[in-house]
Design an enzyme around this catalytic site. Structure first.
Site, mmCIF file in Angstrom:
data_model
loop_
_atom_site.group_PDB
_atom_site.id
_atom_site.type_symbol
_atom_site.label_atom_id
_atom_site.label_comp_id
_atom_site.label_asym_id
_atom_site.label_seq_id
_atom_site.Cartn_x
_atom_site.Cartn_y
_atom_site.Cartn_z
ATOM 1 N N SER A 1 36.153 45.843 -52.275
ATOM 2 C CA SER A 1 36.120 44.861 -51.184
ATOM 3 C C SER A 1 36.100 43.436 -51.723
ATOM 4 O O SER A 1 35.644 43.176 -52.846
ATOM 5 C CB SER A 1 34.881 45.077 -50.299
ATOM 6 O OG SER A 1 34.903 46.351 -49.712
HETATM 7 N N1 SAM Z 1 32.185 49.915 -51.435
HETATM 8 C C1 SAM Z 1 33.387 49.958 -52.232
HETATM 9 C C2 SAM Z 1 33.326 49.104 -53.442
HETATM 10 O O1 SAM Z 1 32.329 48.404 -53.661
HETATM 11 O O2 SAM Z 1 34.290 49.160 -54.211
HETATM 12 C C3 SAM Z 1 34.616 49.611 -51.455
HETATM 13 C C4 SAM Z 1 35.018 50.677 -50.606
HETATM 14 S S1 SAM Z 1 36.664 50.834 -50.061
HETATM 15 C C5 SAM Z 1 36.921 49.381 -49.115
HETATM 16 C C6 SAM Z 1 36.336 52.136 -48.885
HETATM 17 C C7 SAM Z 1 35.971 53.464 -49.514
HETATM 18 O O3 SAM Z 1 35.573 54.360 -48.477
HETATM 19 C C8 SAM Z 1 37.140 54.129 -50.220
HETATM 20 O O4 SAM Z 1 36.780 54.419 -51.543
HETATM 21 C C9 SAM Z 1 37.381 55.404 -49.408
HETATM 22 O O5 SAM Z 1 37.840 56.487 -50.180
HETATM 23 C C10 SAM Z 1 35.999 55.649 -48.838
HETATM 24 N N2 SAM Z 1 35.951 56.507 -47.656
HETATM 25 C C11 SAM Z 1 36.785 56.569 -46.594
HETATM 26 N N3 SAM Z 1 36.359 57.502 -45.703
HETATM 27 C C12 SAM Z 1 35.212 58.030 -46.219
HETATM 28 C C13 SAM Z 1 34.301 59.041 -45.779
HETATM 29 N N4 SAM Z 1 34.453 59.695 -44.624
HETATM 30 N N5 SAM Z 1 33.235 59.317 -46.564
HETATM 31 C C14 SAM Z 1 33.037 58.672 -47.744
HETATM 32 N N6 SAM Z 1 33.873 57.713 -48.218
HETATM 33 C C15 SAM Z 1 34.942 57.389 -47.461
#
Ligand code: SAM
Length: 218
Positions: free
Chosen positions: A67
Site C-alpha cells: 500500500s
Molecule cells: N498490508 C499489505 C502490505 O503492507 O503490503 C498490503 C496489502 S495488499 C493492498 C492486499 C492484500 O490482501 C493482498 O496481499 C491480497 O492477496 C490480500 N487479500 C485479498 N483478499 C484476502 C482475504 N480474503 N484474506 C486474506 N488476504 C486477502
C-alpha cells in the site's frame, strides 16, 4: 537475522516521506515515528528500491501491491493502536503494514489469501526479526479461533462490512475497512460500543485491490 543496508540516503529519503505524509494530514506522532523507523526499501527488490520512498503503492507480485505509505499511515492512525493491543490484519501482502503495527507495540495476527505471498512474507519478516502471528487463508471471515481482537484492519477493498469481523471485535474495539466497488472504496471506521451497538464513521476514498473470499468479492 537478515542484515540489510539502511544508508544515510535511505534515512534521508524516509524523513522526506514522513514530511510528505504529515503535509497530507497525518498527525499521530507514534505513526509518523514508526514510518520514519521502518526501512520501506527492505520490502522492495533491490533493483527497485529507488521507488521505496515515493508516496505510491507498488507491485509486489501475484497481482498484489504494497500500500501507499499515506494509506498505511491513514489506516494506522484511524485504528488508534495502543501497545499490547491484539490486532488482526487482513491482507499480509508485503508485511510492511504488519511491521508498522508491530513497531507500535501491537500483538499482530495477520492473514493472507495468496499462498506464495504468505510463504515469502512469513519467511522474510521472521528473518528480519519481526515476529508476527502468520496465517494462510480467507481473512474475510476473520480468525474465529483467535478472536476476540482489540482492533481489526482490512487492507483490501470489501463489497460490504463482513459480519464475522464485527463479531470478532471486543466491546470498545475498532474495525478499519475500505468498502465500495472493485475500483473505489470509502474508508470506514466501526467502533463496537456494545454487542449490538456499532458506530460507523466515514472518511476519504481509496483504491485497494479487492478483498476476496466468502465475505468479500467472489
Ligand atoms: N498490508 C499489505 C502490505 O503492507 O503490503 C498490503 C496489502 S495488499 C493492498 C492486499 C492484500 O490482501 C493482498 O496481499 C491480497 O492477496 C490480500 N487479500 C485479498 N483478499 C484476502 C482475504 N480474503 N484474506 C486474506 N488476504 C486477502
Amino acid at each position: 537475522m537478515l542484515k540489510l543496508e539502511d544508508s544515510y540516503r535511505h534515512k534521508g529519503q524516509r524523513k522526506e516521506l514522513v514530511k510528505v505524509i504529515k503535509e497530507k494530514g497525518i498527525k499521530d506522532e507514534a505513526v509518523l515515528e514508526a514510518i520514519n523507523t521502518l526501512p520501506r526499501h527492505f520490502f522492495f527488490d533491490s533493483a527497485l528500491d529507488s521507488h521505496a520512498y515515493e508516496d505510491k503503492a507498488f507491485p509486489i507480485g501475484e497481482g498484489q501491491t504494497i500500500s501507499q505509505p499515506y494509506t498505511v499511515a491513514f489506516q494506522t492512525e484511524l485504528l488508534q493502536v495502543n501497545p499490547g493491543d491484539k490486532v488482526l490484519e487482513i491482507g499480509t501482502g508485503s508485511g510492511y503494514q504488519g511491521a508498522i503495527l508491530h513497531l507500535l507495540g501491537a500483538e499482530v495476527h495477520t492473514i493472507e489469501y495468496q499462498k506464495k505471498l504468505f510463504d515469502r512474507t512469513k519467511k522474510f519478516l521472521t528473518k528480519l526479526g519481526i515476529h508476527l502471528h502468520f496465517y494462510f487463508g480467507d481473512g474475510s471471515q476473520g480468525i474465529p479461533e483467535k478472536a476476540p481482537f482489540d482492533k481489526i484492519l482490512v487492507t483490501a477493498g470489501a463489497p460490504v462490512v463482513p459480519q464475522s469481523l464485527l463479531q470478532q471485535l471486543k466491546i470498545g474495539g475498532k474495525l478499519v475497512i475500505p468498502v465500495g466497488d472493485r475500483k473505489n472504496q470509502k474508508m470506514l471506521r466501526l467502533t463496537k460500543k456494545t454487542a449490538t451497538k456499532i458506530i460507523q464513521e466515514e472518511f476519504e476514498n481509496f483504491a485497494f485491490v479487492p478483498l476476496l473470499g466468502a465475505e468479500g468479492w467472489r
